[in-house]
Design a protein around this motif. Structure first.
Motif, PDB file in Angstrom:
ATOM      1  N   TYR A 513       0.810  -1.213   0.000  1.00 55.26           N
ATOM      2  CA  TYR A 513       0.000   0.000   0.000  1.00 55.26           C
ATOM      3  C   TYR A 513       0.843   1.262   0.000  1.00 55.26           C
ATOM      4  O   TYR A 513       0.414   2.314   0.477  1.00 55.26           O
ATOM      5  CB  TYR A 513      -0.991  -0.003   1.178  1.00 55.26           C
ATOM      6  N   MET A 548      -5.711   3.004  -3.771  1.00 55.40           N
ATOM      7  CA  MET A 548      -6.852   2.107  -3.595  1.00 55.40           C
ATOM      8  C   MET A 548      -6.573   1.060  -2.524  1.00 55.40           C
ATOM      9  O   MET A 548      -7.394   0.837  -1.619  1.00 55.40           O
ATOM     10  CB  MET A 548      -7.210   1.444  -4.929  1.00 55.40           C
ATOM     11  N   ILE A 551      -6.435   2.807   1.022  1.00 53.45           N
ATOM     12  CA  ILE A 551      -7.693   3.237   1.641  1.00 53.45           C
ATOM     13  C   ILE A 551      -8.628   2.052   1.887  1.00 53.45           C
ATOM     14  O   ILE A 551      -9.231   1.931   2.957  1.00 53.45           O
ATOM     15  CB  ILE A 551      -8.380   4.293   0.752  1.00 53.45           C
ATOM     16  N   ASP A 552      -8.766   1.183   0.879  1.00 55.84           N
ATOM     17  CA  ASP A 552      -9.718   0.070   0.975  1.00 55.84           C
ATOM     18  C   ASP A 552      -9.142  -1.178   1.619  1.00 55.84           C
ATOM     19  O   ASP A 552      -9.889  -2.069   2.051  1.00 55.84           O
ATOM     20  CB  ASP A 552     -10.218  -0.305  -0.431  1.00 55.84           C
ATOM     21  N   THR A 557      -5.201  -3.880  -7.324  1.00 54.03           N
ATOM     22  CA  THR A 557      -6.271  -4.242  -8.260  1.00 54.03           C
ATOM     23  C   THR A 557      -5.869  -4.111  -9.730  1.00 54.03           C
ATOM     24  O   THR A 557      -6.635  -4.459 -10.618  1.00 54.03           O
ATOM     25  CB  THR A 557      -7.504  -3.356  -8.012  1.00 54.03           C
ATOM     26  N   ARG A 577      -0.819   7.206   5.299  1.00 54.73           N
ATOM     27  CA  ARG A 577      -2.088   6.958   5.991  1.00 54.73           C
ATOM     28  C   ARG A 577      -2.254   7.910   7.177  1.00 54.73           C
ATOM     29  O   ARG A 577      -3.344   8.436   7.433  1.00 54.73           O
ATOM     30  CB  ARG A 577      -2.140   5.508   6.469  1.00 54.73           C
ATOM     31  N   GLU A 591     -10.068   9.729  -2.006  1.00 53.95           N
ATOM     32  CA  GLU A 591     -11.242   8.870  -2.188  1.00 53.95           C
ATOM     33  C   GLU A 591     -11.954   9.185  -3.501  1.00 53.95           C
ATOM     34  O   GLU A 591     -12.479   8.288  -4.168  1.00 53.95           O
ATOM     35  CB  GLU A 591     -12.184   9.038  -1.003  1.00 53.95           C
ATOM     36  N   MET A 594      -9.937   7.604  -6.184  1.00 53.36           N
ATOM     37  CA  MET A 594     -10.127   6.157  -6.107  1.00 53.36           C
ATOM     38  C   MET A 594     -11.469   5.762  -6.721  1.00 53.36           C
ATOM     39  O   MET A 594     -11.565   4.773  -7.455  1.00 53.36           O
ATOM     40  CB  MET A 594     -10.049   5.703  -4.648  1.00 53.36           C
ATOM     41  N   LYS A 598     -12.130   3.153  -9.724  1.00 54.93           N
ATOM     42  CA  LYS A 598     -13.024   2.000  -9.531  1.00 54.93           C
ATOM     43  C   LYS A 598     -14.091   1.959 -10.614  1.00 54.93           C
ATOM     44  O   LYS A 598     -14.443   0.887 -11.130  1.00 54.93           O
ATOM     45  CB  LYS A 598     -13.692   2.078  -8.151  1.00 54.93           C
TER      46      LYS A 598
END
Length: 811
Positions: A513, A548, A551-552, A557, A577, A591, A594, A598
């Motif tokens: 991350y 991504m 945060i998630d 991905t 973070r 966000e 992101m 997505k």
């Protein structure tokens, strides 16, 4: 019985030899200790027939030994003759292994066990005996050498020279001098500029390249050495070339263990740092003096002047000023207050962060290539959109950056000790903002060449410039009310990583991350759909990825790989973070970014069944464009072959807008499916054409266009450096009669570029050529003429990040 002298001089290079000659002239008891069986081993080990330069030309030579530019053999012969004639006390085969004692009572122990006593010691040992070694795989193979004695010894070999300083260039030129030897010579430069080399050497290298005698590879580093082969990391990916021999001339470092064993401190722990010295060359060990390359002054004339000066200082001459004193006095004359040169140099060194670790001697050399000026409060240093690639440092006072062109009252301060103008230095872009002094200020303007040399030779300066430019890039990119203090922890974790073309920084499915900011170059994002990689999007410099997973949670991905050779800033995920937790606005921005990514992934996955063929086609086209240089473009001309009718209106309009010479070739270039990439400038993020322009005639305009101004001298370096063949050298034809005169009276050649026969009849054979390339029709109302003239809409100019996204499939 132990021999005793007033002065012991260690090393008989130009500095040591000059010091010994001054001692002999003054009648001072001395000994010149040389570990080999001949004088001036550094010059002696130059390749046979090498031309020795006497630079800088404006510096007066102050020495009892003669020196002028000429062949290595002539220089050595002159010195041998004069050393004997001046009765210099030389002791050959005398290698010093230790120095102990105090001022007035030093003991120098030789490797043969002999001891020599001296009141003062002058270290003039240079650094050539401690070369930087290759550190890649295979870097210890026997066909790698760090010295070239006689280029004539090598015949019919593929030889690679690694290192783009004077030594590397001169070795390459020597190996390629005689075509009958049959050598295939390649020289590697990890950057685009030859910042460490003299201009005359760079010119000779470019002439040899143009003549086909030497292959010059820039932005290239060795990756792996194999018997008979060399694997290279180039801007376009990995390349394997024939290589029978490697001449590695990557610089050298001080013999630190020996020097520190004498009690001498260095400016830092960096391998390439130099000893701490006073203006009179005295080290931190009183009575031991350091001159020459070990002091940071590698040029022969500088070294010889130091040898003369240091003996005068030891002999009690406190009135003597260095030979460059008049030059520096003239530079400081316009500053407020009356200070001697040494005080000004120390003032600048102490107050400017990037200069903190330079020695007084290095400061003198640095200031010979820089300008220092006093600016009253409110003075504009430069305007937004001005061309300029120099770097400014703030030695006193502060400046204000006008961040909003519509409201000059909105400013950001930059304080004493910092720098500005780094965008022009790094990217060649025009000035991004107007900067004026907030108070009375003293600024040092550093030319691009001097700044690159500083970064190449002083690691601390490079780190400081990198940190400041990184901080400003992050502040600009993330915004959200962040300050430099907010980024302190993140910057402490920041790591600059070079990425080869095609190399992945993030791999789909892996854990991790960390955040990656694209500093230079560009990236492509791919996702595996049905077992095949599908092109999702293109990310230019100034973008970031990796948020991504941060945060998630979960695994990565998508895969992110370099479209071209790039640089990224790796930010520690934990530190980032914590920054998100402290700054809600930044978290909202992350966000939002992101969510957009997505949505793109969901779009692709929703189309994988009924729309798979279209997605595959788009992915193939996108990869084709990246492979053809779009990955480093900022603006590119594309032609839809389904719409193009071949009328050539685009070329004619281009010619009519630019002195009768077209900047594009519609038919040239490559095509995939219906998409054609004609030969037209891509306005690269880091233009190759800028790398070696002697008059600095190539700039980036306010809208990103790369253009050539009227100072072009027609040398052709930009044409040779452009990997896409979009620059031409040509004579500008005379102004044509206007279109109405052509229609009514048949005057002139008509629209478009005039035929060569018409031009040649009206242009003198002596008329010089100049470099010609697309400038995006800067200053012409309506934008690019090629696009406006296309009757079918086939021609479009786009930024890659806007065009290279699979999301366009849904438009």
């Amino acid at each position: 019985m132990t021999a005793a002298f007033d002065i012991a001089i260690v090393g008989s290079g130009p500095a040591g030899l000059s010091a010994a000659a001054r001692a002999a002239e003054l009648g001072i008891s001395h000994v010149l200790l040389e570990k080999t069986d001949h004088l001036s081993d550094t010059i002696y080990r130059y390749q046979k027939g090498k031309h020795v330069m006497a630079t800088p030309s404006q510096l007066v030579l102050r020495s009892d030994m003669d020196f002028e530019a000429g062949k290595r053999e002539k220089v050595l012969g002159t010195w041998d003759t004069q050393a004997a004639g001046r009765k210099i006390n030389v002791k050959l085969n005398a290698e010093v292994k230790a120095i102990a004692g105090d001022r007035g009572d030093f003991t120098l122990t030789l490797t043969n066990g002999e001891a020599i006593k001296a009141g003062s010691v002058i270290l003039a040992i240079g650094t050539q005996g401690n070369p930087n070694k290759m550190r890649c795989e295979g870097g210890d193979l026997p066909h790698i050498q760090y010295q070239l004695d006689d280029p004539g010894e090598y015949v019919d070999e593929h030889i690679t020279v690694i290192g783009s300083g004077d030594a590397g260039i001169e070795n390459a030129l020597g190996l390629a001098a005689d075509p009958e030897q049959g050598n295939v010579v390649t020289i590697l430069n990890r950057g685009t500029d030859f910042a460490r080399a003299k201009g005359a050497n760079v010119k000779l290298l470019m002439e040899a390249r143009d003549g086909g005698r030497i292959n010059v590879m820039t932005e290239t580093t060795p990756s792996k050495v194999e018997p008979g082969w060399l694997v290279l990391d180039t801007r376009d990916g990995e390349q394997r070339i024939r290589c029978d021999r490697i001449i590695a001339r990557m610089g050298s470092a001080a013999p630190r263990a020996f020097v520190e064993g004498c009690g001498i401190e260095f400016t830092s722990e960096d391998r390439e740092a130099f000893p701490k010295l006073s203006p009179s060359f005295e080290s931190t060990e009183p009575g031991i003096y350091v001159i020459g390359a070990l002091a940071g002054y590698p040029l022969i004339k500088h070294c010889m002047n130091q040898g003369y000066d240091v003996v005068e200082f030891i002999n009690g001459n406190r009135e003597l000023k260095p030979a460059d004193e008049p030059i520096l006095e003239a530079k400081f004359r316009g500053l407020p207050g009356r200070r001697p040169v040494d005080e000004w140099l120390e003032f600048l060194r102490a107050n400017v962060t990037i200069l903190n670790e330079l020695s007084p001697l290095q400061m003198r050399e640095f200031m010979l290539d820089s300008e220092v000026r006093y600016y009253p409060a409110g003075t504009v240093v430069f305007e937004r959109n001005e061309p300029g690639s120099s770097l400014f440092t703030i030695a006193d006072g502060s400046v204000l950056v006008e961040v909003n062109p519509k409201d000059p009252s909105i400013t950001v301060p930059i304080g004493k000790g910092s720098i500005f103008g780094e965008v022009g230095l790094i990217s060649g872009r025009r000035r991004g903002a107007t900067i004026r002094t907030a108070e009375d200020s003293i600024l040092v303007e550093v030319s691009r060449t001097a700044a690159l040399k500083l970064m190449a030779t002083v690691p601390a300066a490079k780190r400081a410039i990198t940190r400041i430019s990184t901080e400003r890039q992050l502040l600009q990119m993330f915004g959200s009310g962040l300050t430099a203090d907010d980024l302190a922890e993140v910057l402490e974790t920041a790591e600059i990583k070079r990425v080869r073309a095609g190399e992945a920084i993030i791999t789909e499915g892996e854990e991790g991350y960390d955040i990656y900011v694209i500093r230079q170059g560009s990236m492509v994002v791919e996702k595996s759909i049905g077992g095949k990689p599908v092109f999702l999007s293109y990310l230019p410099a100034g973008s970031y990825v990796g948020e991504m997973a941060l945060i998630d949670g979960g695994r990565r991905t998508a895969t992110v790989r370099a479209a071209i050779k790039s640089e990224v800033i790796k930010l520690d995920g934990d530190a980032f973070r914590r920054l998100l937790a402290k700054k809600p606005q930044l978290k909202i921005k992350a966000e939002t970014d992101m969510a957009s990514r997505k949505a793109l992934t969901s779009f692709v996955e929703s189309k994988k069944d009924g729309f798979e063929g279209v997605v595959d086609m788009y992915s193939s086209v996108a990869n084709f464009l990246v492979e053809n240089g779009i990955g480093e473009a900022t603006d590119v001309l594309l032609i839809d072959e389904n719409l193009c009718v071949g009328c050539d209106n685009c070329e004619k309009a281009c010619a009519d807008s630019h002195e009768g010479l077209s900047r594009l070739n519609r038919e040239a270039g490559k095509t995939y499916a219906h998409l054609h990439v004609p030969t037209s400038c891509r306005h690269c993020e880091h233009p190759h054409c800028m790398a070696d322009c002697p008059p600095n005639a190539i700039h980036r305009g306010p809208d990103g266009e790369v253009f050539i101004d009227d100072s072009c001298i027609g040398c052709g370096n930009c044409q040779r450096n452009c990997p896409y063949g979009v620059i031409r050298m040509d004579k500008v034809p005379p102004k044509k009669p206007n279109l109405l005169a052509w229609l009514i009276a048949g005057l002139g050649p008509g629209p478009g570029e005039p035929p060569k026969k018409w031009t040649e009849a009206r242009v003198s054979p002596e008329t010089p050529k100049k470099a010609i390339k697309c400038d995006m029709c800067a200053g012409i109302s309506g934008g690019p003429a090629c696009v406006r003239a296309c009757p079918t809409g086939a021609a479009i100019r786009v930024a890659p990040e806007q065009f290279l996204s699979v999301a366009r499939l849904g438009e």
